[in-house]
Write a protein that holds these residues in place. Structure first.
Motif, PDB file in Angstrom:
ATOM      1  N   THR A  10       0.836  -1.201   0.000  1.00 31.61           N
ATOM      2  CA  THR A  10       0.000   0.000   0.000  1.00 31.61           C
ATOM      3  C   THR A  10       0.875   1.257   0.000  1.00 31.61           C
ATOM      4  O   THR A  10       0.625   2.194  -0.760  1.00 31.61           O
ATOM      5  N   TRP A  11       1.911   1.276   0.849  1.00 26.78           N
ATOM      6  CA  TRP A  11       2.818   2.415   0.896  1.00 26.78           C
ATOM      7  C   TRP A  11       3.538   2.601  -0.444  1.00 26.78           C
ATOM      8  O   TRP A  11       3.595   3.696  -0.991  1.00 26.78           O
ATOM      9  N   LEU A  12       4.069   1.501  -0.970  1.00 25.95           N
ATOM     10  CA  LEU A  12       4.803   1.553  -2.234  1.00 25.95           C
ATOM     11  C   LEU A  12       3.883   1.984  -3.377  1.00 25.95           C
ATOM     12  O   LEU A  12       4.273   2.767  -4.250  1.00 25.95           O
ATOM     13  N   LYS A  14       1.304   3.992  -3.177  1.00 28.00           N
ATOM     14  CA  LYS A  14       1.115   5.447  -3.078  1.00 28.00           C
ATOM     15  C   LYS A  14       2.306   6.184  -3.678  1.00 28.00           C
ATOM     16  O   LYS A  14       2.138   7.174  -4.393  1.00 28.00           O
ATOM     17  N   GLN A  15       3.512   5.698  -3.384  1.00 31.66           N
ATOM     18  CA  GLN A  15       4.714   6.332  -3.919  1.00 31.66           C
ATOM     19  C   GLN A  15       4.754   6.225  -5.448  1.00 31.66           C
ATOM     20  O   GLN A  15       5.057   7.196  -6.140  1.00 31.66           O
ATOM     21  N   LEU A  16       4.454   5.040  -5.954  1.00 33.42           N
ATOM     22  CA  LEU A  16       4.498   4.821  -7.401  1.00 33.42           C
ATOM     23  C   LEU A  16       3.421   5.605  -8.134  1.00 33.42           C
ATOM     24  O   LEU A  16       3.649   6.086  -9.249  1.00 33.42           O
ATOM     25  N   GLN A  18       2.367   8.492  -7.370  1.00 33.65           N
ATOM     26  CA  GLN A  18       2.838   9.874  -7.470  1.00 33.65           C
ATOM     27  C   GLN A  18       3.820  10.034  -8.628  1.00 33.65           C
ATOM     28  O   GLN A  18       3.829  11.044  -9.305  1.00 33.65           O
ATOM     29  N   VAL A  19       4.647   9.011  -8.840  1.00 35.67           N
ATOM     30  CA  VAL A  19       5.629   9.049  -9.920  1.00 35.67           C
ATOM     31  C   VAL A  19       4.940   8.884 -11.274  1.00 35.67           C
ATOM     32  O   VAL A  19       5.316   9.514 -12.254  1.00 35.67           O
ATOM     33  N   CYS A  36       2.164  -4.284  -6.909  1.00 36.10           N
ATOM     34  CA  CYS A  36       1.552  -3.712  -5.701  1.00 36.10           C
ATOM     35  C   CYS A  36       0.025  -3.715  -5.815  1.00 36.10           C
ATOM     36  O   CYS A  36      -0.673  -4.022  -4.841  1.00 36.10           O
TER      37      CYS A  36
END
Length: 193
Positions: A10-12, A14-16, A18-19, A36
Motif C-alpha cells: 500500500t505504501w509503495l 502510493k509512492q508509485l 505519485q511518480v 503492488c
C-alpha cells in the motif's frame, strides 16, 4: 506476515502513483506498480479493485459500474472496457484485446484477453457482433503478425527513444514500412470477414 506485506504494498503503491510510471519508459516501475496493485486488490478481495487501465479504485455497487475481469484475473472498470472495445473497433488497438498490464497469450492460449461477451452489454448490437467476429477470426488465426505487438506504439517509442538522428530515421522508416505491410495484410483479412 500478510498484513506487513499489504502495508508495504500500500505504501509503495502510493509512492508509485505519485511518480506515474509509463509502460514504455519505466517498465520496471510499471511492473512494480501492478505487482503492488495485485497485492492490494487481493487484500481487498470483493470490496474494491483498481481498474488496470485508468488505475482508479472502483467500489462495485448498484449505482457504480461493475468489474470486468480478464482471464489473467486483472480487472477493468466498465468505462475503460468499453473504451478499449471502441478503440479496437476503430483500429487503434489490436484484436484480441489484451490486458493493459502486459499479460498476453500464454500457454493456455488466452491469458490476459478481454472476451467480447464481457462487453456485449456496453456496445450497440452491431458493434458487438463485429467485435465478436473479428475476435473469433483473429483468435482462430492465432497470433498473426498484426496482433503480435502494437506497431503504432512501437513507432511512437522509436521516435521518442532513439537518440542518434540517422538511426532514428532508419528505425522509423523500417517500422513504418512493417506497419504498412501488416496493416494492408490485416485490411485484406478484415475485408474477408
Amino acid at each position: 506476515g500478510p498484513t506487513d506485506t499489504h502495508q508495504i504494498a500500500t505504501w509503495l503503491l502510493k509512492q508509485l502513483m505519485q511518480v506515474g510510471p509509463l509502460p514504455g519508459r519505466d517498465s520496471e516501475l510499471y511492473r512494480l506498480l501492478h505487482t503492488c496493485l495485485d497485492e492490494v486488490d487481493a487484500h481487498n478481495k470483493d470490496h474494491a479493485f483498481h481498474c488496470r487501465l485508468c488505475l482508479a479504485v472502483q467500489t462495485p455497487s448498484q449505482t457504480k459500474p461493475s468489474r470486468i475481469q480478464l482471464q489473467c484475473k486483472h480487472c477493468l472498470c466498465e468505462s475503460c472496457a468499453k473504451q478499449l472495445a471502441k478503440d479496437a473497433l476503430g483500429g487503434h488497438i489490436a484484436i484480441p484485446i489484451t490486458c493493459p498490464v502486459g499479460c498476453s497469450f500464454g500457454a493456455n492460449g488466452m491469458t490476459g484477453i478481454l472476451n467480447p461477451q464481457q462487453v456485449s452489454h456496453l456496445l450497440l448490437e452491431e458493434e458487438y457482433e463485429r467485435l465478436l467476429r473479428l475476435h473469433q477470426v483473429r483468435v482462430k488465426l492465432g497470433l498473426s503478425a498484426p496482433q503480435k505487438s502494437s506497431l503504432g506504439s512501437d513507432l511512437a517509442l522509436a521516435r521518442e527513444h532513439l537518440v542518434d538522428k540517422a538511426d532514428k530515421e532508419r528505425e522509423i522508416k523500417r517500422i513504418e514500412h512493417e506497419y504498412e505491410k501488416l496493416r494492408r495484410r490485416s485490411n485484406i483479412s478484415s475485408a474477408c470477414i
